[in-house]
Write a protein that holds these residues in place. Structure first.
Motif, mmCIF file in Angstrom:
data_model
loop_
_atom_site.group_PDB
_atom_site.id
_atom_site.type_symbol
_atom_site.label_atom_id
_atom_site.label_comp_id
_atom_site.label_asym_id
_atom_site.label_seq_id
_atom_site.Cartn_x
_atom_site.Cartn_y
_atom_site.Cartn_z
ATOM 1 N N LYS B 99 0.807 -1.121 -0.202
ATOM 2 C CA LYS B 99 -0.041 -0.187 -0.342
ATOM 3 C C LYS B 99 0.652 1.504 -0.127
ATOM 4 N N GLU B 100 2.111 1.318 1.020
ATOM 5 C CA GLU B 100 3.142 2.482 1.151
ATOM 6 C C GLU B 100 3.173 2.280 -0.327
ATOM 7 N N ILE B 101 3.827 1.837 -1.101
ATOM 8 C CA ILE B 101 4.440 1.616 -2.348
ATOM 9 C C ILE B 101 3.442 2.125 -4.020
ATOM 10 N N TYR B 102 2.720 1.690 -3.753
ATOM 11 C CA TYR B 102 0.884 2.466 -4.126
ATOM 12 C C TYR B 102 0.948 3.756 -4.331
ATOM 13 N N THR B 103 0.856 4.358 -2.665
ATOM 14 C CA THR B 103 1.091 5.745 -2.014
ATOM 15 C C THR B 103 2.147 6.741 -3.116
ATOM 16 N N TYR B 104 3.349 5.941 -3.194
ATOM 17 C CA TYR B 104 4.740 6.154 -3.568
ATOM 18 C C TYR B 104 4.374 6.696 -4.532
ATOM 19 N N ARG B 105 4.147 5.218 -5.700
ATOM 20 C CA ARG B 105 3.384 5.776 -6.790
ATOM 21 C C ARG B 105 3.042 6.457 -7.616
ATOM 22 N N GLU B 106 1.566 6.629 -6.958
ATOM 23 C CA GLU B 106 0.256 7.813 -7.354
ATOM 24 C C GLU B 106 1.566 9.492 -6.854
ATOM 25 N N ILE B 107 2.492 9.131 -6.341
ATOM 26 C CA ILE B 107 2.777 10.732 -6.004
ATOM 27 C C ILE B 107 4.099 11.026 -6.656
ATOM 28 N N ILE B 108 4.276 9.969 -7.106
ATOM 29 C CA ILE B 108 5.030 10.098 -8.256
ATOM 30 C C ILE B 108 5.280 10.056 -9.276
ATOM 31 N N THR B 109 3.925 9.832 -10.026
ATOM 32 C CA THR B 109 3.198 10.047 -11.087
ATOM 33 C C THR B 109 2.581 11.422 -11.410
ATOM 34 N N GLN B 110 2.009 11.734 -10.280
ATOM 35 C CA GLN B 110 1.557 13.248 -11.151
ATOM 36 C C GLN B 110 2.519 14.350 -10.523
ATOM 37 N N LYS B 111 3.832 14.001 -9.746
ATOM 38 C CA LYS B 111 4.749 15.226 -10.184
ATOM 39 C C LYS B 111 5.576 14.911 -11.099
ATOM 40 N N ILE B 112 5.756 13.590 -11.942
ATOM 41 C CA ILE B 112 5.687 14.070 -13.515
ATOM 42 C C ILE B 112 4.828 14.461 -14.670
ATOM 43 N N LEU B 113 3.913 13.624 -14.108
ATOM 44 C CA LEU B 113 2.800 15.319 -15.106
ATOM 45 C C LEU B 113 3.226 16.597 -14.696
ATOM 46 N N GLU B 114 2.409 16.976 -13.239
ATOM 47 C CA GLU B 114 3.320 18.140 -13.215
ATOM 48 C C GLU B 114 4.146 18.684 -13.999
ATOM 49 N N LEU B 115 5.327 17.960 -13.822
ATOM 50 C CA LEU B 115 6.695 18.270 -14.311
ATOM 51 C C LEU B 115 6.755 18.439 -15.949
ATOM 52 N N MET B 116 6.160 17.497 -16.990
ATOM 53 C CA MET B 116 5.384 17.578 -18.078
ATOM 54 C C MET B 116 4.511 18.539 -19.085
ATOM 55 N N SER B 117 3.849 19.211 -17.296
ATOM 56 C CA SER B 117 2.888 19.911 -17.755
ATOM 57 C C SER B 117 3.333 21.101 -18.015
ATOM 58 N N HIS B 118 4.674 21.873 -16.846
ATOM 59 C CA HIS B 118 5.180 22.907 -16.674
ATOM 60 C C HIS B 118 6.488 23.198 -17.951
ATOM 61 N N GLN B 119 7.078 21.807 -18.619
ATOM 62 C CA GLN B 119 8.237 22.499 -19.142
ATOM 63 C C GLN B 119 7.927 22.331 -20.452
ATOM 64 N N LYS B 120 8.309 23.433 -21.369
ATOM 65 C CA LYS B 120 7.883 23.675 -22.405
ATOM 66 C C LYS B 120 9.175 22.846 -23.630
#
Lengths: 406, 406, 406, 406
Positions: B99-120
């Motif tokens: 469960k803790e690992i799934y939480t970790y996955r989700e948090i990092i996946t979101q961070k990557i998506l944010e990073l992708m959306s902010h970088q041109k």
């Protein structure tokens, strides 16, 4: 009908095992970080297998086993009962799941209760139920040992129990003296249960000796470490020195140093080392070397038993999952003795398959006496003989000191 | 802004990994029956660590890691990125929980998506995201391999997927001929991703050869077993014979005989051996010995690549988690080649920490070509170089045959 | 009658082997400090067994073996010729004595000479005698390697030969350039002997490259050590780093430091390290890491062969049992290449029992080219392919450097 | 001046050692087939090192050692005396040669004789010379054991001594009975030498028991084998069963079957198994399992000592290098006891460096009593405690049986 008290104790011990496990995550039930540590789900299943294989299958004609694969998986080492899964491979099994094992437990517990309610004055059944209760009590202590090792193998060092450990009061060491003579040790009660290895009661001749009434403390052991005790070859048994070198041993198990301070991992989590508390998780090699460094020695099992008999009884005083006192008769820690685990004169193993319970391990092990905080209350006996290999230390072991008086 | 297609592919690969694991019990996530098989929860965490360590920590100033312990636990082998947990000890960890690992996955996946959306138009970020997607695709295949091994280590042989495997149609073997000459292999596309080990594109000189267009079948391999192939020393490489003897090898991995019939364990459970299906889970040693027994040989990696280029493209046709055809261009199984995994002439590792991705493994491994049913669709390439040690066989390997024409 | 020249060479090689051993004490003939080093008496007997088993027994009807136990004891690894004694247990044998083995040698040498004198124009016999001469030449070099290891394992570091080693002149490094194109390597002479693994002659395509004409010196390698080369993980292949860590490798074999000075043990005894001399007794792992540290690489076997062919011939110039020059074409040391030891395209093993001579070792080994000071003069060939495992270094190995020109 | 008798005994024991070795080939002096067997040249040197290090260096001021390398090479395990060569690596040394070691022996023997002739009434010197004589006597027996193993490791099975062994007369088994009571065991003579581990004399309480007066014969042991004793798990200690399985044990050491007949290798060469002779080269595990199979047990060391005291004295009757009788008091074979090798109550190790002689081995070993045909005559004592690990069997061990009378 079987004695109600026995039924009650049976139910209690089954629930006790389960209550210990109730604090674990599913993942904690599965791993086996080293071969000697079993996954908790294996303990849950093995104590059930013991009931099914040695009781139900014996007392119920044409019994159809719950799952034939379990007969092999959860047999620990009973060669007389067929093939068994390799001990060191218990952590390779993801199935059966914890849930399936709980179901297995419940079904078998109920079958035993039914059996007990249907059998009248069956002495043989009572005897084997009594043995099964004692067997499960042993696994209760093993569960605490194994859970501690499993949690401690994680770098995050999760606590099993969140209660905060109290500081230990300083204790004054005192020596108890015993004069030369014939003494009697071992078990022979008609009333109370004991393992085959505790019998027969027999005479031993002791020379005058003394036992120190307090366990060696962390503070005392730290002096040994700080005097480079681990590096002085002449303090060690030959095999002990090999063990120290090959495994790079520098302190008791679960100790670690951070920023110049010593800590120990406990079932209550990471703790600053309490110098007044008894040192634990030491091997025979360490206990023996420490005693030699002090120009003292470990007691023999006979000497310890006479000492504890002289006080009437061992008693359990811990309320935490860690020693709370250094008094050796408070059953805080198992005390290493210098006695090899050998048959008592006149020893006879239990009859039948359970003859493999104790006798076949009488080789290259040393006896520990007294019980520890993790031992179930009904499991203390002056005559009890616990045993481990001289390098092992994941059990709750401690050091008591003795000396010759001539 | 980063290409939408890349975002989509990133999300898909993350979900794909998780969907594979959704069929497991918690216990299946934890065990490591042999050192080369990692617990599924480790794959879930490691593919996330890759994102956090190599992308987020690089593109975000003063990044505060999710959990500092994870940096060590889930680093596979990148020495340039600090200490890492021992590979063979991954199964000793009960924590973090799934469960803790799934939480970790989700948090990092979101961070990557944010990073992708902010970088041109950040080409560097695109490149490393592309690598991360490919990295996770590799772990998807590893997950299937490891899940199969973990389930197969349980005596109850649970199926991962309950679908029933179809029988394989008989196939006719055919030889494809190639004439002597200079050919070109390796990758150099400006458009498509490839690993450093696939480049540079370079010329090789080949003598005339032929490749058989079908994989060796279970039926064919059975003839080798029944002709005592495993007992004829002169069929084997010297190290192969030691491996056979020391491990008592008598058949491919997952094969077993019951009441005179051969079965194999598959991700769809225990199956009667289908003689028309391709043999899988064979080591290089077995593949090589089989070819010698047939007076043929394995192809080189160059020969295989020219063969597959001649057909335009590898294609994926399996709908089950087991090979469904013996056509080598259907990407059913990875085909062993006789080529040691060595740097191509002019090889340059990726720059930076990911320079450890491939190059440092170019020793004592053999190349496999073609892809398998468990390979994600985007991961097929004629230039792809998979590699394993010659004794390994828990991957989905198969045998393709070649011969000299002079 | 067999060619007189062949008879002469046969006699010479037999005497050469014996002359090498004449400087040893009986005790030196017996020990096996590590599994890969054979006792000298084993070499004396095995080269004789080869003659008896593969020649005399073939050409003499109903041949009665000298001693049936020897057939097993001195078979190295020919599975086709029956059981053989375990390689790692050669040093467990005190019998037959050295004297008994010399008697065995003499008897078999004479039998071969008789056979040669009685057979006319027997091409098959000539071929196998030629192979036997080459086989014994290989063991001559192995004897030097093994004697060095055996003497070097004694803390007294006895010299094999008392001659004093000269200082090595400083050499200037130069790069030799080769342009892109199709080249031809491998052996096909109708006249001269070559091993099966050197054939067939075949075309390879090379990209432009350069080879440095001098071997890496002790002084150069010392810079690598002093720059902590052994501690920088990213310089090493993954398996190489494991080897360094597990074996605590910190310098080439036979190097040691005393009072701040570096020495090396040589067949001429303990020597102060000569910085101008070529570094030797390095593993593939060390050679490869050194090259990476210099931002260069090892040559492929093809590149080295083209380089040496361009100079016409390798030549032997050493007069001592240690390298005397850094010129790579002086055959001072075997040069590691980055080529895995694989079959050449179209490779066919020798027919019959000697088919096990080379082919079955084509796995997890790397090719070395060029020859060394201990190689018998008749044994140099541009096409020669020597091979060792990447961690081995008790042979006389050295480092030559290459680089890409694009 | 030192007692003439002591001088005479010293000279005798030195010559005895050398005479044993006079029958060996040089090659026999060098090998170490398994770690526990030392090369004979090591024994020759170590018994000399003992004199030089513990006597000459102590009694001679500013003593200049014969060879400083020998101080490390021939120290067995005395950590208090500095570094020592690894036991398992003794067979890696070709130097010093046998001849050099004989020179070393002779020089040191002479130095000791000079020392003895120059010291008057030096009790301390007498004591340590006495210990050195006993030490060399132990190595005399070890030499026989090790020579047997070394010769037996050669497939040619060479005899150490060519004398022909006589057939053994059939013997009648008889039980000797002892009643319950306090007995006294252990050594305390002011006159005669004994090891620290034999003291102090102390009281033990024994229950009624009987000892069989004859050793178990080959014929009797063969019945155990033929009844599949090695395959019945419940006959074995747990560690014993592991040993049997892991080492594929099927008979005593040195037994082998040829064409349906059992043979044993002896110091007098290969012999047809004499069913009336005592079985030898059995481990504790085998002795203990055999006794259990007979529903009997091994005696304790106390029981054996009381038994032998009751007969006054052990005596040596063998004239061959193999047992010639089954009478346990004829000191044919060391008799396994069920006693772990532990300190006697009140045990004090020798003072100084020789404190490491015995005490540090008191762990995981079992006591053997009585002496054997290879034990020097002066070395028999009722109080003697020999000890080996439970799996060891290259010593001349045998089985004596005991039983409880209640």
């Amino acid at each position: 009908m079987i004695d109600d008290h026995l039924v009650k104790r049976f139910i209690e011990v089954r629930r006790y095992t389960e209550s210990i496990c109730s604090k674990l995550e599913i993942e904690d039930f599965v791993v086996q970080p080293v071969p000697e540590v079993s996954p908790p789900k294996w303990h849950l299943a093995h104590t059930t297998w013991f009931l099914e294989e040695l009781i139900i299958n014996k007392f119920q004609i044409n019994y159809d086993f719950h799952d034939n694969v379990f007969r092999k998986l959860f047999n620990s080492y009973y060669k007389g009962l067929g093939e068994h899964w390799l001990q060191s491979a218990r952590g390779q099994l993801s199935r059966p799941t914890v849930k399936e094992i709980y179901t297995y437990r419940e079904i078998i517990t109920q079958k035993i209760l039914e059996l007990m309610s249907h059998q009248k004055n069956n002495y043989e059944l009572e005897q084997i139920i009594e043995l099964a209760i004692n067997h499960e009590e042993q696994h209760i202590e093993l569960l605490y040992m194994d859970i501690k090792f499993i949690l401690g193998a994680n770098p995050s060092l999760p606590a099993y129990d969140e209660m905060i450990l109290p500081a230990i009061a300083n204790a004054t060491s005192r020596w108890e003296f015993f004069s030369e003579g014939l003494y009697e040790i071992g078990a022979d009660s008609a009333k109370n249960f004991y393992y085959d290895n505790e019998a027969p009661k027999h005479k031993i001749f002791l020379r005058p000796y003394a036992i120190r009434t307090t366990l060696v403390t962390n503070g005392e052991y730290l002096e040994f470490i700080e005097s480079n005790g681990y590096e002085i070859p002449t303090l060690w048994l030959s095999k002990g020195l090999d063990w120290v070198k090959n495994n790079n041993i520098k302190s008791p198990l679960y100790w670690f140093k951070e920023d110049g301070l010593w800590y120990e991992f406990t079932l209550h989590g990471k703790q600053l080392l309490d110098k007044s508390a008894p040192v634990t998780h030491v091997s025979y090699f360490e206990a023996e070397a420490y005693a030699r460094w002090k120009d003292l020695r470990l007691p023999t099992e006979g000497e310890f038993e006479i000492y504890s008999l002289s006080k009437k009884n061992l008693k359990k005083t811990s309320t935490f999952l860690h020693p709370e006192s250094v008094n050796t008769l408070d059953s805080q820690l198992w005390c290493w003795t210098q006695s090899s685990y050998s048959p008592y004169p006149g020893y006879r193993p239990f009859a039948g398959a359970v003859g493999e319970y104790n006798g076949k391990f009488m080789c290259n092990q040393f006896v520990l006496k007294g019980g520890c905080f993790a031992t179930p209350s009904g499991h203390y006996r002056n005559t009890y003989r616990n045993f481990y290999e001289p390098h092992q230390r994941w059990m709750f072991s401690g050091i008591v000191l003795a000396k010759d008086l001539i």
